[in-house]
Design a protein around this motif. Structure first.
Motif, PDB file in Angstrom:
ATOM      1  N   PRO A 123       0.733  -1.162  -0.040  1.00 21.19           N
ATOM      2  CA  PRO A 123       0.011   0.205   0.077  1.00 21.19           C
ATOM      3  C   PRO A 123       0.838   1.381  -0.108  1.00 21.19           C
ATOM      4  O   PRO A 123       0.455   2.098  -0.669  1.00 21.19           O
ATOM      5  CB  PRO A 123      -1.073  -0.113   1.255  1.00 21.19           C
ATOM      6  N   ARG A 124       1.913   1.361   0.900  1.00 17.33           N
ATOM      7  CA  ARG A 124       2.606   2.438   0.958  1.00 17.33           C
ATOM      8  C   ARG A 124       3.525   2.567  -0.577  1.00 17.33           C
ATOM      9  O   ARG A 124       3.541   3.830  -1.066  1.00 17.33           O
ATOM     10  CB  ARG A 124       3.545   2.537   2.058  1.00 17.33           C
ATOM     11  N   ALA A 125       3.999   1.640  -0.846  1.00 15.71           N
ATOM     12  CA  ALA A 125       4.707   1.809  -2.262  1.00 15.71           C
ATOM     13  C   ALA A 125       3.699   2.302  -3.218  1.00 15.71           C
ATOM     14  O   ALA A 125       4.099   2.958  -4.166  1.00 15.71           O
ATOM     15  CB  ALA A 125       5.569   0.432  -2.384  1.00 15.71           C
ATOM     16  N   ARG A 126       2.469   1.724  -3.342  1.00 15.32           N
ATOM     17  CA  ARG A 126       1.691   1.978  -4.456  1.00 15.32           C
ATOM     18  C   ARG A 126       1.442   3.449  -4.372  1.00 15.32           C
ATOM     19  O   ARG A 126       1.438   3.957  -5.627  1.00 15.32           O
ATOM     20  CB  ARG A 126       0.240   1.364  -4.258  1.00 15.32           C
ATOM     21  N   GLU A 127       1.253   4.106  -3.167  1.00 20.52           N
ATOM     22  CA  GLU A 127       1.036   5.579  -3.171  1.00 20.52           C
ATOM     23  C   GLU A 127       2.110   6.494  -3.857  1.00 20.52           C
ATOM     24  O   GLU A 127       1.694   7.169  -4.427  1.00 20.52           O
ATOM     25  CB  GLU A 127       0.683   5.901  -1.683  1.00 20.52           C
ATOM     26  N   ALA A 128       3.295   5.853  -3.308  1.00 19.06           N
ATOM     27  CA  ALA A 128       4.399   6.671  -3.700  1.00 19.06           C
ATOM     28  C   ALA A 128       4.611   6.312  -5.431  1.00 19.06           C
ATOM     29  O   ALA A 128       4.974   7.293  -6.147  1.00 19.06           O
ATOM     30  CB  ALA A 128       5.671   6.043  -3.235  1.00 19.06           C
TER      31      ALA A 128
END
Length: 279
Positions: free
Chosen positions: A234-239
């Motif tokens: 999820p965090r990498a997807r946002e970035a």
């Protein structure tokens, strides 16, 4: 007749393993064993369990450290140590010796070779063969391997090679990073801090820019799969919504991917993952 021949071949292998212990004929034994390592499936077990053989292989590796800086490695010396590395790769590849190989921390002896930057052929061959040993470790999707590698500096070493190595070295280095990412622990580790994610994403971005010129299919396949796997966090997807390279979005690689269904699917899935939640 066939069985007898196989037995005589086996005896030849044992004789060569014994020759490793004799410094005067070791170079010949390294060459012959490395050439024939595919022919004898239990060679890894014989090498690991034969008295004195592993120290001899490590001695071959350690003995060339002084030639790494300043870089003075000759082709003949590089070939010799690469034959020793090929035998270590055989041990790394075998199910019964892989764990023993890891627990002895033998991969760490290869890191000085991965840390070199000279573009000469002897150094390139040395880096590529060392990467091959790590590649043999990761290809079996073993969590013990991932945990071991994450406790070392393998990711920064691979990232540097991915950025500036030869096409072949880049391919093996990104294969190693991809295998680490495919493990849940590896994905969590890389996405745990912004610095780690940024280091990986920056190098992948650089590779995409290089691939616009080079159009190297194998590399593009690995880069796309790394991005797809990152997009599952999820965090990498946002970035990635902010920093995915434009050539992956705008059809730049449409022509080069036209016959590669699997990579086309990966890219399509990556774009779907990044579009979810944006509307």
């Amino acid at each position: 007749m066939q069985q007898k021949l196989a037995q005589s071949d086996e005896e030849k292998i044992y004789a060569l393993v014994l020759e490793l212990l004799n410094p005067d004929i070791r170079e010949h034994a390294l060459l012959e064993l490395s050439k024939n390592r595919e022919q004898y499936e239990d060679l890894a077990l014989v090498l690991w369990h034969s008295y004195g053989v592993i120290p001899v292989l490590l001695q071959e590796i350690v003995s060339i450290y002084p030639l790494l800086s300043p870089p003075t490695l000759s082709g003949a010396v590089s070939n010799r140590v690469c034959n020793a590395l090929a035998l270590l790769q055989c041990i790394a590849n075998h199910n019964e010796t892989r764990g023993l190989f890891l627990r002895a921390h033998i991969p760490l002896y290869l890191y000085p070779f991965l840390n070199t930057t000279s573009k000469t052929r002897p150094f390139e061959y040395l880096r590529l063969t060392s990467l091959g040993v790590i590649g043999a470790l990761v290809k079996n999707d073993n969590p013990e391997v991932t945990n071991f590698l994450l406790s070392t500096e393998i990711i920064p070493l691979c990232l540097r090679i991915m950025e500036s190595g030869s096409e072949l070295s880049k391919t093996v280095a990104i294969f190693i990073v991809q295998k680490i990412l495919l493990d849940d622990t590896g994905l969590y580790y890389i996405c745990q801090t912004y610095e780690r994610f940024y280091a990986v994403a920056t190098v992948l971005h650089t590779m995409i820019n290089q691939l616009v010129e080079a159009q190297a299919m194998r590399l593009l396949k690995h880069v796309t799969r790394c991005y797809l796997r990152l997009s599952e966090n999820p965090r990498a997807r946002e970035a990635l919504r902010q920093c995915l390279p434009e050539p992956l979005r705008d059809g730049t690689f449409h022509q080069v991917l036209k016959d590669d269904i699997a990579t086309k699917r990966c890219l399509a899935q990556l774009l779907i993952n990044l579009s979810d939640g944006m509307n």
